[in-house]
Write a protein that holds these residues in place. Structure first.
Motif, mmCIF file in Angstrom:
data_model
loop_
_atom_site.group_PDB
_atom_site.id
_atom_site.type_symbol
_atom_site.label_atom_id
_atom_site.label_comp_id
_atom_site.label_asym_id
_atom_site.label_seq_id
_atom_site.Cartn_x
_atom_site.Cartn_y
_atom_site.Cartn_z
ATOM 1 N N THR A 156 24.991 -30.582 -43.533
ATOM 2 C CA THR A 156 24.938 -29.333 -42.757
ATOM 3 C C THR A 156 26.329 -28.867 -42.352
ATOM 4 O OG1 THR A 156 24.585 -30.621 -40.736
ATOM 5 C CG2 THR A 156 22.631 -29.822 -41.879
ATOM 6 N N TYR A 157 27.325 -29.230 -43.133
ATOM 7 C CA TYR A 157 28.702 -28.826 -42.860
ATOM 8 C C TYR A 157 29.332 -28.261 -44.124
ATOM 9 C CZ TYR A 157 33.603 -28.906 -41.568
ATOM 10 O OH TYR A 157 34.901 -28.542 -41.319
ATOM 11 N N PRO A 158 30.076 -27.169 -44.036
ATOM 12 C CA PRO A 158 30.270 -26.361 -42.824
ATOM 13 C C PRO A 158 29.029 -25.524 -42.502
ATOM 14 C CG PRO A 158 31.323 -25.303 -44.677
ATOM 15 C CD PRO A 158 30.805 -26.624 -45.202
ATOM 16 N N GLU A 159 28.938 -25.079 -41.262
ATOM 17 C CA GLU A 159 27.803 -24.247 -40.881
ATOM 18 C C GLU A 159 27.903 -22.888 -41.582
ATOM 19 O OE1 GLU A 159 26.407 -24.461 -36.683
ATOM 20 O OE2 GLU A 159 28.278 -25.553 -36.374
ATOM 21 N N HIS A 160 26.799 -22.465 -42.169
ATOM 22 C CA HIS A 160 26.797 -21.226 -42.950
ATOM 23 C C HIS A 160 26.869 -20.010 -42.022
ATOM 24 C CE1 HIS A 160 25.970 -18.422 -46.172
ATOM 25 N NE2 HIS A 160 26.019 -19.423 -47.034
ATOM 26 N N PRO A 161 27.676 -18.989 -42.366
ATOM 27 C CA PRO A 161 27.784 -17.795 -41.510
ATOM 28 C C PRO A 161 26.527 -16.913 -41.534
ATOM 29 C CG PRO A 161 29.068 -17.518 -43.522
ATOM 30 C CD PRO A 161 28.618 -18.945 -43.498
ATOM 31 N N ASP A 162 25.768 -16.989 -42.627
ATOM 32 C CA ASP A 162 24.529 -16.199 -42.696
ATOM 33 C C ASP A 162 23.465 -16.827 -41.801
ATOM 34 O OD1 ASP A 162 22.751 -14.156 -44.287
ATOM 35 O OD2 ASP A 162 21.653 -16.053 -44.343
ATOM 36 N N TYR A 163 22.857 -16.002 -40.954
ATOM 37 C CA TYR A 163 21.921 -16.532 -39.962
ATOM 38 C C TYR A 163 20.766 -17.299 -40.592
ATOM 39 C CZ TYR A 163 18.017 -16.745 -36.760
ATOM 40 O OH TYR A 163 16.952 -17.193 -36.031
ATOM 41 N N GLN A 164 20.135 -16.735 -41.608
ATOM 42 C CA GLN A 164 18.971 -17.377 -42.223
ATOM 43 C C GLN A 164 19.353 -18.719 -42.847
ATOM 44 O OE1 GLN A 164 16.038 -16.400 -41.770
ATOM 45 N NE2 GLN A 164 15.951 -14.185 -41.547
ATOM 46 N N LYS A 165 20.492 -18.761 -43.504
ATOM 47 C CA LYS A 165 20.935 -20.008 -44.140
ATOM 48 C C LYS A 165 21.377 -21.027 -43.089
ATOM 49 C CE LYS A 165 22.106 -17.837 -48.524
ATOM 50 N NZ LYS A 165 23.151 -17.487 -49.513
ATOM 51 N N TRP A 166 21.988 -20.532 -42.015
ATOM 52 C CA TRP A 166 22.360 -21.413 -40.906
ATOM 53 C C TRP A 166 21.120 -22.059 -40.301
ATOM 54 C CZ3 TRP A 166 21.075 -20.637 -35.634
ATOM 55 C CH2 TRP A 166 21.722 -21.516 -34.725
ATOM 56 N N LEU A 167 20.055 -21.276 -40.175
ATOM 57 C CA LEU A 167 18.812 -21.798 -39.619
ATOM 58 C C LEU A 167 18.194 -22.837 -40.560
ATOM 59 C CD1 LEU A 167 17.486 -21.137 -36.953
ATOM 60 C CD2 LEU A 167 15.951 -19.569 -38.132
ATOM 61 N N SER A 168 18.307 -22.595 -41.858
ATOM 62 C CA SER A 168 17.799 -23.570 -42.833
ATOM 63 C C SER A 168 18.584 -24.876 -42.750
ATOM 64 C CB SER A 168 17.899 -22.996 -44.255
ATOM 65 O OG SER A 168 17.034 -21.890 -44.404
ATOM 66 N N GLN A 169 19.895 -24.772 -42.556
ATOM 67 C CA GLN A 169 20.716 -25.971 -42.369
ATOM 68 C C GLN A 169 20.253 -26.759 -41.143
ATOM 69 O OE1 GLN A 169 24.735 -24.380 -42.087
ATOM 70 N NE2 GLN A 169 25.267 -25.333 -44.041
ATOM 71 N N ALA A 170 20.003 -26.041 -40.053
ATOM 72 C CA ALA A 170 19.560 -26.699 -38.823
ATOM 73 C C ALA A 170 18.220 -27.391 -39.035
ATOM 74 C CB ALA A 170 19.447 -25.667 -37.701
ATOM 75 N N ASP A 171 17.357 -26.738 -39.799
ATOM 76 C CA ASP A 171 16.049 -27.317 -40.103
ATOM 77 C C ASP A 171 16.223 -28.628 -40.867
ATOM 78 O OD1 ASP A 171 13.348 -27.572 -40.218
ATOM 79 O OD2 ASP A 171 12.976 -25.774 -41.389
ATOM 80 N N ILE A 172 17.077 -28.615 -41.880
ATOM 81 C CA ILE A 172 17.359 -29.815 -42.677
ATOM 82 C C ILE A 172 17.910 -30.928 -41.788
ATOM 83 C CG2 ILE A 172 18.903 -30.762 -44.451
ATOM 84 C CD1 ILE A 172 18.681 -27.999 -45.871
ATOM 85 N N PHE A 173 18.797 -30.549 -40.881
ATOM 86 C CA PHE A 173 19.434 -31.499 -39.969
ATOM 87 C C PHE A 173 18.383 -32.250 -39.146
ATOM 88 C CE2 PHE A 173 21.294 -32.324 -35.711
ATOM 89 C CZ PHE A 173 22.366 -33.133 -36.062
ATOM 90 N N TYR A 174 17.462 -31.517 -38.528
ATOM 91 C CA TYR A 174 16.492 -32.166 -37.646
ATOM 92 C C TYR A 174 15.403 -32.914 -38.408
ATOM 93 C CZ TYR A 174 18.608 -30.357 -33.458
ATOM 94 O OH TYR A 174 19.495 -30.122 -32.441
ATOM 95 N N VAL A 175 15.028 -32.406 -39.548
ATOM 96 C CA VAL A 175 14.051 -33.140 -40.368
ATOM 97 C C VAL A 175 14.642 -34.483 -40.770
ATOM 98 C CG1 VAL A 175 12.867 -33.198 -42.596
ATOM 99 C CG2 VAL A 175 12.813 -31.111 -41.217
ATOM 100 N N ALA A 176 15.920 -34.470 -41.183
ATOM 101 C CA ALA A 176 16.588 -35.709 -41.593
ATOM 102 C C ALA A 176 16.713 -36.683 -40.422
ATOM 103 C CB ALA A 176 17.971 -35.387 -42.167
ATOM 104 N N LEU A 177 17.054 -36.175 -39.237
ATOM 105 C CA LEU A 177 17.167 -37.050 -38.064
ATOM 106 C C LEU A 177 15.827 -37.685 -37.718
ATOM 107 C CD1 LEU A 177 19.431 -35.090 -35.510
ATOM 108 C CD2 LEU A 177 20.084 -36.914 -37.079
ATOM 109 N N LEU A 178 14.777 -36.890 -37.721
ATOM 110 C CA LEU A 178 13.458 -37.383 -37.329
ATOM 111 C C LEU A 178 12.880 -38.379 -38.328
ATOM 112 C CD1 LEU A 178 12.036 -34.007 -35.965
ATOM 113 C CD2 LEU A 178 12.396 -36.090 -34.620
ATOM 114 N N GLU A 179 13.393 -38.338 -39.539
ATOM 115 C CA GLU A 179 12.897 -39.260 -40.570
ATOM 116 C C GLU A 179 13.721 -40.553 -40.634
ATOM 117 O OE1 GLU A 179 12.977 -37.014 -44.161
ATOM 118 O OE2 GLU A 179 11.031 -36.034 -43.786
ATOM 119 N N ASN A 180 14.821 -40.632 -39.908
ATOM 120 C CA ASN A 180 15.709 -41.788 -39.995
ATOM 121 C C ASN A 180 15.692 -42.592 -38.687
ATOM 122 O OD1 ASN A 180 18.306 -43.376 -39.924
ATOM 123 N ND2 ASN A 180 18.486 -42.466 -41.974
#
Length: 218
Positions: free
Chosen positions: A107-131
């Motif tokens: 999830t680095y660097p954070e994407h400047p596009d809002y929708q893609k930034w939100l998708s990055q955040a989604d990936i981040f938390y899904v990965a955390l919750l699964e580990n």
């Protein structure tokens, strides 16, 4: 706030409304105008156009209010989310944990596009919750799994509110465009209508006055 444009629009619509309804209620005037193409059906069509303009003219203020509320709601949720997200990203970045570093890099660097930034955040938390190892490390930093789930849920809320905001903004834009088109149609109709009435009732200023049409000055 009522602007000068709003006042002019209200005055114009009231004048047209008076003309149409007086004609529809005065059989003698209607009979005279029918000879010029302004029969009962034509006047009802004009009335329908007028009512559509009146309806659309009320829409932007209503939409603006809804849009403002949605935007404020979105900003509030986004701010709440970023308080979580920025802290969690910093903690994960600083961990001496291979899995954590891998999650952070995804999830680095954070994407400047809002929708893609939100998708990055989604990936981040899904990965955390699964580990489990990363979750345990975060627990030691006073970040329980429930907090991660709360942050993840805020992503869904942001998506929904933003979707409604964009939908509202798009609807408002369409209504404004429709209004401008209908106003143009109504103005064209009324300008021609005034010309015909001055011809039909030449020498009868009192009839023109009843219809709210100024007598042409020579």
């Amino acid at each position: 706030m009522i602007t000068n444009r709003d006042k002019r629009m209200a005055t114009t619509l009231a004048r047209i409304e008076n003309s149409i309804y007086r004609i529809l209620s005065e059989p003698e005037i209607m009979a005279r105008l029918a000879n010029y193409g302004y029969d009962f059906g034509a006047m009802h069509s004009a009335r329908n156009l007028l009512e559509e303009v009146i309806r659309l003219n009320r829409v932007p203020d209503n939409y603006d209010g809804k849009e403002r509320l949605l935007l404020e709601s979105f900003k509030t949720v986004k701010n709440d989310f970023e308080n979580f997200y920025n802290r969690h990203r910093r903690l994960v970045q600083e961990m001496d944990n291979a899995a954590a570093k891998a999650i952070w890099r995804r999830t680095y660097p954070e994407h400047p596009d809002y929708q893609k930034w939100l998708s990055q955040a989604d990936i981040f938390y899904v990965a955390l919750l699964e580990n489990d190892s990363v979750k345990e490390a975060l627990m030691k930093e006073n970040v329980p799994e429930s907090e991660l789930m709360q942050a993840r849920n805020l992503i869904d809320v942001m998506r929904e509110v933003f979707k409604e905001y964009r939908k509202q903004k798009g609807s408002e834009l369409k209504e404004v465009i429709d209004l401008e088109q209908k106003i143009s149609e109504l103005e064209d109709w009324y300008n021609r209508f005034v010309e015909i009435n001055r011809i039909a009732f030449e020498g009868e200023p009192q009839t023109l006055e009843i219809l709210g049409i100024p007598v042409a000055m020579n």
